[in-house]
Design an enzyme around this catalytic site. Structure first.
Site, PDB file in Angstrom:
ATOM      1  N   CYS A 122      48.883  22.548  54.686  1.00 45.52           N
ATOM      2  CA  CYS A 122      48.557  23.643  54.946  1.00 45.52           C
ATOM      3  C   CYS A 122      49.476  23.618  56.543  1.00 45.52           C
ATOM      4  O   CYS A 122      50.315  23.539  56.910  1.00 45.52           O
ATOM      5  CB  CYS A 122      47.416  24.694  54.895  1.00 45.52           C
ATOM      6  N   THR A 150       3.130  15.714  50.721  1.00 45.65           N
ATOM      7  CA  THR A 150       3.571  17.508  49.135  1.00 45.65           C
ATOM      8  C   THR A 150       3.116  18.409  49.739  1.00 45.65           C
ATOM      9  O   THR A 150       3.474  19.378  48.738  1.00 45.65           O
ATOM     10  CB  THR A 150       2.804  16.811  48.200  1.00 45.65           C
ATOM     11  N   GLU A 185      52.197  30.766  65.734  1.00 48.26           N
ATOM     12  CA  GLU A 185      50.757  30.960  66.503  1.00 48.26           C
ATOM     13  C   GLU A 185      50.470  30.445  67.371  1.00 48.26           C
ATOM     14  O   GLU A 185      49.601  30.710  68.043  1.00 48.26           O
ATOM     15  CB  GLU A 185      50.123  30.673  64.851  1.00 48.26           C
ATOM     16  N   ASP A 239      30.130  25.684  47.896  1.00 45.46           N
ATOM     17  CA  ASP A 239      29.310  25.272  47.338  1.00 45.46           C
ATOM     18  C   ASP A 239      29.915  25.527  45.641  1.00 45.46           C
ATOM     19  O   ASP A 239      29.840  24.708  44.522  1.00 45.46           O
ATOM     20  CB  ASP A 239      27.901  25.734  46.650  1.00 45.46           C
ATOM     21  N   GLU A 278      43.916  20.566  46.691  1.00 43.99           N
ATOM     22  CA  GLU A 278      42.285  19.873  47.105  1.00 43.99           C
ATOM     23  C   GLU A 278      41.485  20.756  45.987  1.00 43.99           C
ATOM     24  O   GLU A 278      40.788  20.516  46.221  1.00 43.99           O
ATOM     25  CB  GLU A 278      41.323  19.407  48.412  1.00 43.99           C
ATOM     26  N   GLN A 300      52.786  21.679  58.748  1.00 48.65           N
ATOM     27  CA  GLN A 300      53.218  23.395  59.899  1.00 48.65           C
ATOM     28  C   GLN A 300      53.627  22.068  60.731  1.00 48.65           C
ATOM     29  O   GLN A 300      54.767  21.764  61.320  1.00 48.65           O
ATOM     30  CB  GLN A 300      52.613  24.470  60.069  1.00 48.65           C
ATOM     31  N   HIS A 351      46.844  23.909  49.354  1.00 44.14           N
ATOM     32  CA  HIS A 351      46.053  23.208  49.557  1.00 44.14           C
ATOM     33  C   HIS A 351      46.115  22.474  48.058  1.00 44.14           C
ATOM     34  O   HIS A 351      44.591  22.954  46.983  1.00 44.14           O
ATOM     35  CB  HIS A 351      45.108  23.928  49.721  1.00 44.14           C
TER      36      HIS A 351
END
Length: 550
Positions: free
Chosen positions: A385, A192, A409, A75, A513, A389, A511
């Protein structure tokens, strides 16, 4: 207005989760901001994790990262995209952090030997964090979204803190409660009763909402709104509906149409003034609605069945598409399903491809197959990211000829670990908050495609990762055309790779974004979509020619 004049707005939710409290909070913030008020928004999450950094995306969607390196709820991404203002660690608090702070103070003796209890110690810590932003910064409004649903055990301390603050702050505090009004098809009417029960639960906790926002699939009648007001003890003009809209970016206009900002200002005894025009916002919506051309973009990742896992990327693409005057057709491709025999079926009609970020080995081989395809077929490609790689691994295997090339990794025995752990990470054993997090500077190579995209050689973008491109392979990569065009000026770490003689094949360790907003969309996404638009036209031309010949 600041300090003792700061107004506090709380947004709570009822009936069911995922109603869009964050979007409503961000929309209210946008309307107040457009009126000239200085606004910030914070999210209180009732889960016991200290932050969402170690949560699987299936649990809570995307983990958003702030400039100061805090791993936050998604959020906060909505808050930043709507308000065009950065958030920080102070904007996202969890139950885990509240208890962590209280226990640390108790261990330090701050409570002078008193028995530590939920009331007053936990609720006092919640209240302290609520008011912290208003006290430290010159904010006119602090909007606080309370996560979860009223009635949940986890949310009770937060609701109790809101109850206390409502009495302490008097007319400087407003509670907005968002509920769901379901449509029962068999009965042919909206019901309701769930809203009434939700408000009753809030009232039983000692909190009377000032404004109700009813989430609904279609418009509700005035009579139904009056009924809700009457049974829930709110003013007749204090029931607002949030109807399902084609885009979340239309919610501020929907609320403005119902004078939501005016109702709120009256509650805190402020002058109404002129209605905000929201020119930049309306321009964006106009471009989004009036676009006629299309682009087909595939996002290749392993969490594609849960779109919230890539929420910031989705929204960045949507923003970039609007400003490029095209409609976005976004295709989510499960990387685990890809192999050399079916890759053409998945990607042949795509104008561009994004290789998504993430962690872990699952789905990696499929990403490598996709990258070999887009690299050899000149399809515009952006790796973010882990996506960058994977670009390095694919290039090392299929161009440099290192069949065992990998990331440490996934295989710490590889002799060609083109992606490796940062030196300072090799002694780290804990996972939470131990990565390279937050905004870092990056110096771009002059005249590189990336420098032209950003219009400068000095940028700052946010990071969330442990592993890096292994600089030992830099010269060999560049000799074969895959050039390091961005690096951290302080550490020399490689931040971006760019393939020569390709329309658009760029990998970035950061990143982009996270910093893309409605008013200031990411230059990298703008350029990526522009290249996809160009590719779309190139694909269409041969098809049209073949049709004419037939």
């Amino acid at each position: 207005m600041a300090g003792n004049s700061t107004k506090y707005v709380f947004v709570t939710g009822g009936v069911v989760s995922s109603l869009g409290k964050g979007i409503v909070a961000a929309s209210i913030g946008k309307l107040l901001q457009a009126r000239g008020y200085k606004v910030t928004i914070q999210k209180f999450d009732p889960y016991i994790n200290v932050d969402p950094g170690t949560l699987n995306p299936y649990e809570h969607g995307e983990c958003y990262v702030t400039n100061d390196g805090h791993e936050a709820d998604l959020d906060l991404g909505h808050y930043e995209r709507f308000l065009d203002k950065p958030t920080s660690r102070a904007n996202n608090i969890t139950t885990g952090r509240i208890y962590q702070n209280v226990i640390r103070k108790e261990r330090q003796g701050d409570y002078l030997g008193k028995t530590i209890q939920v009331i007053p110690h936990i609720t006092d810590e919640i209240k302290r964090n609520v008011k912290l932003l208003g006290q430290k910064e010159d904010y006119d409004f602090v909007i606080t979204e309370i996560g979860g649903v009223v009635g949940d055990i986890e949310s009770l301390p937060f609701v109790e803190a809101v109850r206390q603050l409502k009495w302490e702050l008097k007319n400087r505090c407003v509670v907005i409660h968002l509920t769901y009004v379901p449509y029962i098809k068999a009965a042919g009417e909206f019901k309701t009763k769930p809203t009434q029960h939700s408000v009753k639960q809030l009232q039983q906790a000692g909190v009377q909402p000032d404004i109700l926002v009813l989430r609904t699939e279609s418009r509700l009648s005035d009579g139904l709104l009056e009924k809700v007001a009457r049974f829930c003890n709110v003013d007749d003009d204090s029931v607002v509906q949030s109807v399902d809209m084609p885009s979340i970016y239309e919610i501020p206009l929907l609320l403005k149409e119902q004078k939501m900002d005016e109702k709120l200002l009256r509650k805190v005894n402020l002058e109404i003034g002129e209605s905000p025009k929201l020119e930049a916002w309306n321009l964006f919506l106009s471009k989004m609605h009036n676009a006629t051309d299309e682009v087909n973009i595939a996002l290749v990742g392993k969490y594609v069945e849960l779109h919230d896992a890539y929420k910031s990327i989705d929204e960045s693409l949507l923003q970039a598409a609007a400003y490029n005057d095209v409609k976005l057709n976004l295709k989510f491709v499960q990387s685990e399903e890809l192999n050399p025999s079916n890759i053409d079926t998945y990607l042949k009609d795509q104008d561009a491809v994004i290789i998504a970020p993430g962690f872990g080995q699952r789905g990696i081989e499929g990403k490598l197959v996709a990258l070999e395809y887009t690299r050899t077929h000149n399809i515009p490609t952006l790796g973010i990211c882990l996506g960058m790689q994977c670009m390095a691994i694919e290039f090392a295997r299929n161009v440099l000829g290192y069949s065992d090339a990998n990331s440490a990794e996934f295989d710490d025995t590889s002799r060609h670990a083109v992606v490796d752990l940062m030196d300072e990470q090799k002694s780290v054993t804990e996972l939470g908050g131990s990565m390279r997090l937050g905004a870092y500077k990056c110096t771009l190579v002059a005249n590189s495609k990336l420098a032209r995209i950003y219009g400068t050689t000095h940028i700052e973008e946010r990071h969330r990762h442990r592993y890096e491109f292994n600089i030992a392979f830099k010269d060999e990569f560049e000799k074969h055309g895959f050039v390091a065009v961005g690096e951290n000026p302080d550490t020399g770490l490689i931040e971006a790779l760019e393939l020569r003689n390709h329309p658009f094949y760029i990998g970035v360790q950061f990143h982009p974004e996270y910093k893309s907003t409605i008013v200031h969309p990411s230059p990298l996404f703008l350029s990526f979509v522009a290249e996809a638009k160009k590719q779309h036209k190139n694909i269409q031309k041969p098809q049209q020619t073949q049709s004419m010949q037939a």
